[in-house]
Design a protein around this motif. Sequence first.
Motif, short mmCIF file in Angstrom:
data_model
loop_
_atom_site.label_atom_id
_atom_site.label_comp_id
_atom_site.label_asym_id
_atom_site.label_seq_id
_atom_site.Cartn_x
_atom_site.Cartn_y
_atom_site.Cartn_z
N TYR A 93 -5.07 -9.79 -12.40
CA TYR A 93 -5.14 -8.88 -11.26
C TYR A 93 -6.57 -8.36 -11.14
O TYR A 93 -7.27 -8.24 -12.15
N ALA A 116 0.82 -1.20 0.00
CA ALA A 116 0.00 0.00 0.00
C ALA A 116 0.85 1.25 0.00
O ALA A 116 0.43 2.31 -0.46
N PRO A 143 -5.27 -5.13 -4.44
CA PRO A 143 -5.05 -4.86 -5.86
C PRO A 143 -3.69 -5.35 -6.38
O PRO A 143 -3.53 -5.53 -7.57
N TRP A 144 -2.73 -5.52 -5.47
CA TRP A 144 -1.40 -5.93 -5.92
C TRP A 144 -1.23 -7.44 -5.94
O TRP A 144 -0.15 -7.93 -6.23
N ARG A 159 0.90 -0.57 -10.21
CA ARG A 159 0.22 -1.82 -9.89
C ARG A 159 -0.31 -1.81 -8.46
O ARG A 159 -1.23 -2.53 -8.11
N PHE A 160 0.30 -0.98 -7.61
CA PHE A 160 -0.06 -0.99 -6.20
C PHE A 160 -1.07 0.08 -5.84
O PHE A 160 -1.37 0.30 -4.69
N ARG A 161 -1.53 0.80 -6.87
CA ARG A 161 -2.48 1.87 -6.60
C ARG A 161 -3.83 1.28 -6.21
O ARG A 161 -4.31 0.36 -6.83
N ILE A 162 -4.41 1.83 -5.17
CA ILE A 162 -5.73 1.35 -4.74
C ILE A 162 -6.77 2.23 -5.39
O ILE A 162 -6.76 3.44 -5.23
N GLU A 163 -7.67 1.61 -6.16
CA GLU A 163 -8.60 2.42 -6.94
C GLU A 163 -9.87 2.79 -6.20
O GLU A 163 -10.39 3.88 -6.35
N ARG A 176 -7.93 -5.54 -10.99
CA ARG A 176 -8.34 -4.43 -11.84
C ARG A 176 -8.73 -4.88 -13.23
O ARG A 176 -9.41 -4.15 -13.95
#
Lengths: 565, 253
Positions: free
Chosen positions: B135, A162, B93-94, A244-248, B137
């Motif tokens: 993933y 995060a 998400p990762w 890739r680690f961005r929380i949407e 997303r």
Amino acid sequence: MRGLRGRLRILAVALIVIGIGTAIVFPDAARAAATLPILALFSVLRMVAAYLLSLLFAISYGHTAATNRRAATVMLPVMDILQSIPILGFFPFVLLFFVNGPLGDPVGIETAAVFLIFTSMAWNMAFGVYESITTLPQDLDQAARGFGLHGWLRFRLLAFPAMVPKLVYNSILSWTNGWFFLVASEIITTPRASYIRPGLGSFIYLAGQRGDLGGIAIGIAALATVVLLLDIFLWRPTSVWSERFRIETTAAGERPSLHVPSPYERLRWLPRFPRLRREVARRIQPLLDGYARSSSKLDRVYSSHRRVIRAVRRADIGMFVVIFVIVVATGLIGLVGFFQRPLPPGARDLPIAAAFSFSRLLLAYLTALAWTIPAAAWLGRSKWAARFVTPAFEISASIPATALQPLIIGFAVVVTMGGYFAGEIGAYLVSLFAMQWYLLFNLIAGVRSIPGDLDEAARGFGLRGRTYWRRLLLPALVPSLATGSITAWGAGWNALIVAEYLQFGQSVFSVTGLGASLYGATVVTGDYAMGYLTVLTMTAVVLILNKLLWRPIYKRAAVKYRMEV
Amino acid sequence: MGDAQPLLQVKDVSKSYFDNGKEFKILDRIRFELAEHDFVCVVGPSGCGKSTLLRIIVGLDTPTSGEVLFEGHPIRADNPQVAMVFQSFALFPWLTVAQNVELGLEALHEDPAKRRAVAKKFIDAVGLTGFENAYPRELSGGMKQRVGIARALAIEPLLLCMDEPFSSLDALTAQNLRDEILQLWSNPDLPPEAVLMVTHSIEEAVYLADRVIVLSSRPGRMVAELEIDLPRPRNRKDPEFYGWVDEIYSLIV
């Protein structure tokens, strides 16, 4: 892609030809230039050492501040103050500590340099970590708890991923700050002695002392090259990876934050070397797989060795305490120093010096504002400008103002023919160069973040010219203007310390101001009580401005002018 | 422990928040039990504290008074017999689909080979075969919630707790997932044994549940506990179905 590679090849050939030509015409400069790669290596190593320290520190400090409420009550204000004060002003005192300590020259000097760079890198990264953890969506946190993730496992699977986006973003910022301080840290002068450590910063400084414009230019070009190469091969891939680690999901209860320019928006014109990158990715894949395979074993080891984690925590807190003690101790020593003696005679001039310094910065800030707002409005929306003009600005911005300083004073001397105003113009220009880029790039990002439909609506209703600016563009720019201004002023105060006392060849140009007063006290006369008082004055001015001016503006901007996307 | 012991006992749970010394009551003496093979829905208007109730039941929140017992013991958040599905999916998400599903197993320190096999089984069970390495997303909302369900089932819980699991999905996807949850619940070879679900849709509650617990608004109080004895599969056009919906509707309003 072929076209691009072809162009690069032509560019490389052109550079080589220019290089050979210059070497034949100026053999001395060429000889000096041959040492540049090794000097660059020294400089980069200092930066890397400081960065790794900052990274470790930022993660543990930010994490502790975010998860331990009792610790946070002390840690947050400390972080806030240390982030906004002009660190460069404390450098002479830190130096005293390291040089006179048991380490001496060169180990002590190098440690001092790394420490200085560290203090310029660590705080915003720690804030990034703190923010990432405190804005973690509640559901993710609850899912982690519900599925029994504790301790190390929770850190590896939840907390660390995060923090990656903000950590990477702030790392890029930190490196920009770091270069500024690196240049200042390679030449260390005390009243008794002068220490010069090999590196690009000292190369530029020495060329400046000789009045050797060619040498200055070569040094600056080398520095810019290193910065851009690191951007291509390190920061851009890293920031792509960090997406890739961005929380949407926007969770309820998330605090409003201003628009931050994505690292993507920077340097988008640089070549990307897709084949090379794929090759590297292929090579490191086995390593990543190996890590994945062993990670569960690691988890078991870690959770059965709680002590190891506790030891790491303790080491981090120890590091913090050491830094804290150094800062407080130097402060106390200084305080005791001046209560023992009467106030130094120069103390009476400090308010005037502060007023002069402030006006200088204000003038530089207004100049920067005057050209960056229209420039950003154009650069943010014109495809052509983004392609051809922005790169030129980004290359210029990659050169820290400290490195430009000899060039600027040289220019000022030529313009004024060596008069008193050379110092004034030099100080003003160095501050301008330290401040303007923060404004420009924040504003460009602000222009780009204006939602397309808002722009279309404005145009659809026939807003044009002044009305368009007054109703859409300027209000939309307020948040990025606030962010940019705060950073710009922070950088400006640090720049003043090196800007008000300039040397070119044999001549010295000193103007009235806090920076000059500090330099005079700590480097020329060795009156540390006076130096201490100067830093204290400067810190007080900065903190008061922050509390009374910037903080309220920022808060208002965050509430009123934020774009809900 | 006798056979008569219920799986879950919610005993007079109340919850209040304090703001400037003022008390705001969210939940008022909620009391019910849930046995193995039960499918219970809690319905109520928005703001009646039903999500808070569910979080207290799984141990993520603590009640101001009262207690929650699971198999006779006070509930703990990391109890692997209870798993939770979130309205917002709460996927990491990762992590890939497979890694998300393995999350709870990792916390239990299962070895990687077993983890992978179990994850595969439940990814297949929710119909996501082939998406193991995607993933979150890259998935649609319905697929994301399938991952959420697979992740909850992977720790093979006795009780599955769901917080408005279908309310952020489109109607068609939601209906498909409802039928799949019913299938999983009635399949004796697959977890879960019992389901506790919170929803604001009365129709959804009547379609799924054996028993519906109706809460009133501010503070959340139990208005009724109804046994829905309609045969399965249930038909939404059945007048009897509508009788139940109307009855619950009148209880809330």
